[in-house]
Scaffold this active site. Structure first.
Site, PDB file in Angstrom:
ATOM      1  N   ARG A   4      49.458   6.702  20.431  1.00 29.54           N
ATOM      2  CA  ARG A   4      50.669   7.359  19.927  1.00 29.54           C
ATOM      3  C   ARG A   4      51.641   6.363  19.301  1.00 29.54           C
ATOM      4  NH1 ARG A   4      53.933   9.020  24.124  1.00 29.54           N
ATOM      5  NH2 ARG A   4      52.177  10.083  25.068  1.00 29.54           N
ATOM      6  N   TYR A  39      66.484  20.957   0.838  1.00 33.32           N
ATOM      7  CA  TYR A  39      65.168  21.588   0.943  1.00 33.32           C
ATOM      8  C   TYR A  39      65.278  22.751   1.931  1.00 33.32           C
ATOM      9  CZ  TYR A  39      60.109  21.471   2.058  1.00 33.32           C
ATOM     10  OH  TYR A  39      58.790  21.754   2.265  1.00 33.32           O
ATOM     11  N   ASP A  44      67.409  12.420   2.211  1.00 32.17           N
ATOM     12  CA  ASP A  44      66.049  12.827   1.846  1.00 32.17           C
ATOM     13  C   ASP A  44      65.794  12.232   0.458  1.00 32.17           C
ATOM     14  OD1 ASP A  44      63.762  14.096   0.855  1.00 32.17           O
ATOM     15  OD2 ASP A  44      64.172  15.965   1.927  1.00 32.17           O
ATOM     16  N   LYS A  49      54.203  13.980  -0.858  1.00 33.62           N
ATOM     17  CA  LYS A  49      54.401  14.109  -2.306  1.00 33.62           C
ATOM     18  C   LYS A  49      53.844  12.892  -3.056  1.00 33.62           C
ATOM     19  CE  LYS A  49      56.259  17.909  -1.037  1.00 33.62           C
ATOM     20  NZ  LYS A  49      57.668  18.152  -0.764  1.00 33.62           N
TER      21      LYS A  49
END
Ligand SMILES: *Cc1c(COP(=O)(O)O)cnc(C)c1O
Length: 392
Positions: free
Chosen positions: A55, A108, A182, A207
């Site tokens: 993790r 967003y 962002d 993206k």
């Protein structure tokens, strides 16, 4: 090191690659230790890119974290399974019940939903603000404001924010506010968040970083002050990402510079063509002089990409449907940032705004201009407008 050299070299240290060119995929949950002392040592350094437990990451993760910190700046980078997880974890790292968050009105949509549902449920107050507010954000700051969240350019409508202006206000003596941006539109290369005063920069790596529409991934990179808090809280939230997806991001990132260059050139050519079309009311592109925040775009950005929008003159749904249904090269689907062109219409932008009034009732069409030849894309749009006109 110049931009493209940095993109090619970022994160490729021998301790992660063992000498091969691309950092390999290290899959792991358990990592075994030979001695009690080795285990103790790893435990002590578990938050510092030491092999400890899956993790916490493996060399694949560590190479990508290094690459992102080298390209975007900051003191460290946390990796998440998608951009949305990066956004929500970054916000949750810096708020508690009773706090107040300032959220940009053009965020967003899932970011807005998270504020209205999850944060509201936790007793965290959110005020949405006009993306063009600049330094006047001071008037919205309360004694319990702990986070100002920016997204520049804004989702769908592309307003460019005065990021340094807002950061200066947030970091003034009497405030202790974390500024989270962002930065997905710019990717790690078109806007340097930490040079403009941002504390935490988020990327939907899904993206342009992955760049091939075949994996979901997110990152949050933080400055020296915020990195330990971001890292610890993200870890406590159980955030981690698959080494296979991280490998794809590391592969994708190498061509980011050349891809962006082509996305920018083709998108500008098509945006200019669209601006001349009778069917188009206006083009929403940060590089256009009349675009909201264009002066900040010119001042702060090192270029544009393949994503922009335009507003149709007609609001007849059948006409829009006829246009969209017959597209050949522009595929219809969510997300963007791959090598392929995409088209997406939205007729309810106004419903996604609460601090500002959206002036258009006609549909907004968002394009992602891929790496196809511009002539084919323009031809596709031209035939789309023909179908639109047939249904007016
Ligand atoms: C796509 C996107 C996100 C979310 O990324 P996912 O990986 O799809 O969760 C966040 N912000 C912006 C600006 C985006 O375009």
């Amino acid at each position: 090191m110049k931009k493209n050299t940095a993109i090619v070299n970022a994160g490729r240290q021998k301790k992660w690659t063992q000498g091969v060119i691309n950092p390999p995929v290290f899959r792991a949950s358990t990592i075994v230790f030979d001695t009690v002392l080795d285990m103790k040592k790893a435990t002590a350094k578990r938050a510092e890119q030491e092999m400890f437990y899956g993790r916490r990451g493996t060399p694949t993760t560590f190479a990508f974290q290094d690459a992102m910190t080298e390209l975007e700046g900051g003191a460290g980078c946390y990796v998440y399974p998608c951009g949305t997880a990066a956004i929500t974890s970054a916000i949750l790292s810096f708020v508690k019940t009773g706090d107040h968050v300032l959220m940009v009105d053009t965020a967003y949509e899932p970011t807005r939903d998270f504020c209205e549902k999850t944060l509201a449920g936790l007793g965290i107050d959110v005020t949405f603000y006009d993306p063009m507010i600049g330094r006047k954000i001071e008037t919205l700051i309360q004694s319990n404001t702990t986070v100002i969240f920016l997204e520049s350019p804004g989702s769908l409508t592309m307003e460019v924010q005065d990021v340094p202006g807002i950061c200066e206000v947030a970091h003034a003596q009497n405030h202790d506010i974390t500024v989270i941006l962002d930065n997905t539109w710019a990717s790690p290369v078109l806007f340097k968040p930490f040079e403009h005063g941002v504390d935490v920069s988020v990327q939907a790596a899904t993206k342009y970083i992955v760049g091939h529409s075949d994996a979901m991934l997110g990152t949050a990179t933080a400055n020296e002050k915020c990195w330990p808090t971001l890292r610890e809280n993200s870890y406590l939230l159980g955030q981690c990402a698959s080494p296979d997806d991280i490998y794809l991001a590391m592969r994708g990132i190498r061509t980011l510079g050349v891809r962006l260059k082509q996305h920018q050139t083709s998108a500008l050519q098509i945006a200019e063509w669209l601006a001349q079309r009778e069917e188009v009311d206006c083009v929403l592109h940060p590089a256009f002089e009349n675009h909201p925040g264009h002066e900040y775009f010119k001042r702060d950005f090192q270029g544009s990409n393949g994503l922009f929008s335009f507003i149709l003159k007609s609001s007849k749904p059948e006409a829009l449907t006829a246009m969209l249904d017959g597209m050949e090269h522009f595929k219809m689907g969510f997300s963007w940032g791959g090598y392929e062109s995409l088209i997406l219409a939205n007729s309810s932008v106004g419903k996604m705004r609460s601090a500002t009034t959206w002036p258009f009732s006609q549909p907004l069409v968002r394009l992602h201009i891929g790496l196809e030849d511009v002539e084919d894309l323009i031809d596709d749009l031209e035939r789309g407008f023909e179908r639109l006109n047939e249904h007016l």
